[in-house]
Motif scaffolding. Sequence first.
Motif, mmCIF file in Angstrom:
data_model
loop_
_atom_site.group_PDB
_atom_site.id
_atom_site.type_symbol
_atom_site.label_atom_id
_atom_site.label_comp_id
_atom_site.label_asym_id
_atom_site.label_seq_id
_atom_site.Cartn_x
_atom_site.Cartn_y
_atom_site.Cartn_z
ATOM 1 N N ASP A 1 41.384 47.011 25.965
ATOM 2 C CA ASP A 1 41.177 45.531 25.676
ATOM 3 C C ASP A 1 42.898 45.493 25.732
ATOM 4 O OD1 ASP A 1 38.375 45.217 25.219
ATOM 5 O OD2 ASP A 1 38.096 46.873 23.518
ATOM 6 N N ILE A 2 43.422 44.096 25.678
ATOM 7 C CA ILE A 2 44.616 43.419 25.163
ATOM 8 C C ILE A 2 44.475 43.615 23.884
ATOM 9 C CG2 ILE A 2 45.791 41.871 25.938
ATOM 10 C CD1 ILE A 2 44.855 41.536 28.483
ATOM 11 N N PRO A 3 45.484 43.575 22.583
ATOM 12 C CA PRO A 3 45.561 42.902 21.716
ATOM 13 C C PRO A 3 45.144 41.691 21.178
ATOM 14 C CG PRO A 3 46.677 45.000 21.449
ATOM 15 C CD PRO A 3 46.537 44.215 23.404
ATOM 16 N N LEU B 1 42.982 45.916 32.504
ATOM 17 C CA LEU B 1 43.024 45.880 31.416
ATOM 18 C C LEU B 1 41.858 44.828 31.209
ATOM 19 C CD1 LEU B 1 47.126 44.672 30.654
ATOM 20 C CD2 LEU B 1 45.201 46.399 29.524
ATOM 21 N N THR B 2 41.517 44.504 29.862
ATOM 22 C CA THR B 2 40.262 43.645 29.862
ATOM 23 C C THR B 2 40.332 42.537 28.025
ATOM 24 O OG1 THR B 2 39.198 45.652 28.199
ATOM 25 C CG2 THR B 2 38.751 45.128 30.404
ATOM 26 N N ALA B 3 39.515 41.802 27.953
ATOM 27 C CA ALA B 3 39.498 40.914 26.749
ATOM 28 C C ALA B 3 38.408 40.130 26.627
ATOM 29 C CB ALA B 3 40.482 39.888 26.867
ATOM 30 N N SER B 4 38.224 40.182 25.847
ATOM 31 C CA SER B 4 36.849 39.339 25.234
ATOM 32 C C SER B 4 36.826 38.664 24.378
ATOM 33 C CB SER B 4 35.399 40.180 24.879
ATOM 34 O OG SER B 4 36.085 41.026 23.627
ATOM 35 N N ASP B 5 37.343 38.543 23.890
ATOM 36 C CA ASP B 5 37.786 37.521 23.369
ATOM 37 C C ASP B 5 38.033 35.912 23.329
ATOM 38 O OD1 ASP B 5 39.453 35.482 20.725
ATOM 39 O OD2 ASP B 5 40.055 36.784 19.471
ATOM 40 N N PRO B 6 37.414 34.657 23.341
ATOM 41 C CA PRO B 6 37.188 33.760 23.860
ATOM 42 C C PRO B 6 39.092 33.021 23.730
ATOM 43 C CG PRO B 6 35.259 33.548 22.443
ATOM 44 C CD PRO B 6 36.168 35.116 22.322
ATOM 45 N N ASP B 7 40.058 33.442 22.493
ATOM 46 C CA ASP B 7 40.375 32.553 22.253
ATOM 47 C C ASP B 7 41.362 33.190 22.436
ATOM 48 O OD1 ASP B 7 39.377 31.273 20.428
ATOM 49 O OD2 ASP B 7 39.466 31.898 18.689
ATOM 50 N N LEU B 8 41.413 34.715 23.387
ATOM 51 C CA LEU B 8 42.805 35.552 23.387
ATOM 52 C C LEU B 8 42.856 34.868 24.551
ATOM 53 C CD1 LEU B 8 44.631 37.899 23.446
ATOM 54 C CD2 LEU B 8 42.924 39.245 23.955
#
Length: 544
Positions: free
Chosen positions: A262-264, A282-289
């Motif tokens: 995950d990207i911090p 890399l992955t991301a799940s936070d909508p704002d991120l």
Amino acid sequence: MTLNTYLKLIGLSLTLLLTQFSLTQAATDCTQVTEIPQIECEALVDLYNSTNGPNWTNNTSWNETDMPCGWERIGCSNGHVIMLNLYVNKLKGSIPNSLGNLSHLQEIYLNSNYLSGFIPDSLGNLSSLQILWLDNNQLSGTIPNSLGNLNNLQWLCLDRNQLSGFIPNSLGNLSVLQHLTLDDNQLSGIIPDSLGNLSRLQRLDLSDNQLSGSIPDSLGNLSRLQGLFLSSNQLRNSIPNSLSNLSELTTLWLFANELCGDIPSSLMNLKLWVLDLDSNHLTASDPDLINWLNKLNPTWASTQTPCPQSQTCLVYALNDGGLNDTQFFTINPDENFKVSPLGNPYPGHDIEDLDIHPQTQELYAASGDNPDVGYEKGYIYRVNKDNGELTPICGTGLGEVSAMSFHPTEKKLWVWADGKGLFVIDLDQIVNGICHRTKILSHPAKVESITWDNEGKIIYGAAGTALYKYFYDTGKVEKACDSFPSEVEALDMLADGSLLFALHQARDTRIHSFDITTCSVLDTVPIETPYSDIEGITWACDSK
């Protein structure tokens, strides 16, 4: 002949004679130079001669007058040379060691030329140096550890060369460094934690190399950093949260690596103008991120692939402290060459060497003398890679076995027996506790370590400071090199065809790599360990 013609000929002869006299007197005589010390004058002449000075673009007065401070692109102050400004000047050749005698130099600009060869260790003597630009040349070899002595250095630019080996830990000593650019080389190994000590650093560019391991958490200490460029390497694991501490950072390049996870979200706290995370895992799940990433780096998501199966590489080694007490240990390159004991010591066991079986990946070891354990000399053991536990396999009947190496494509073990020579051991044929053996070469030499090349065509052996090679097809033996720094006691072949080696009872424990083609040491890595004598060494990578 008329008198007028005769006088003209005399005049022409005098002109030619004066011209010849002028040419013979043109070269600088450093013993007559008064405006700088003779040793500095000689260093300038050495630079001119070793870099094809007559064909420089600008060489006015160089090696022609006895006033070096008037030579083109030289700066002097208070009777010393303080600047060499020879960038884009068609310098071709090597940098002479004597350049380190210009002890008052503050600025060196030798970039964008055709310089080749090594960077001299002597440059580490230039304690007043503030700027060192050697970029965009054809320099090779390793970055000298001595550059870490340059306490006043603010700019170190070595990019766009052919440098190899590791980034020296000593660069972390450059407390006032503002710009460090090592990109577009062939550097390998990890990014040293010590770079996190460079508190004034504004730009760090290590891109386009062959660096591996993790991005160190310590880089988060670089509070003045504005540009961080780590792209096009082989960096693994996750992006450290500590990078979110880089409050002045405006550019972050991490593309084309092997970064996973995950990207911090904390990266959103940065004042980034440019972000490139393409071609990682890399992955991301936070909508704002995700929204923030899409604005700064629109192609990031489409270029990611799933995390590959991870691989851990370890160096296995053994120590006996010069006695018959064996301690196995590991060295982890991915954790700044951390040393960990592998089980408890084995008192009375004189283990001389070890190697990994190429098919089963099991670790084996061979003994010399075993005075206290009831086994004969020259015994073969299997070593548990998790706890160092020894399992006796068979005796060789050869007395002391000082070196061993598995053939890379066959199952047979090759060993060197002191006073006897080279033998092949078949671990699949054991009768009454004795392995089947075949004599290959009879020789009384004491060989401390052997290793096969990656193709199984040549076996290399270390005896003292010399390296020998035995050709599998012909049985011929040749001396390959005689340039190890001192007696070698541990040897193994690396995947790139260079040799991993360690020295007998070295004062400071280090591991090294060696280029067989040039007979020169490529890299040297100090390791923090209580062990003073690496008796055997081998390495292996395991997928998890």
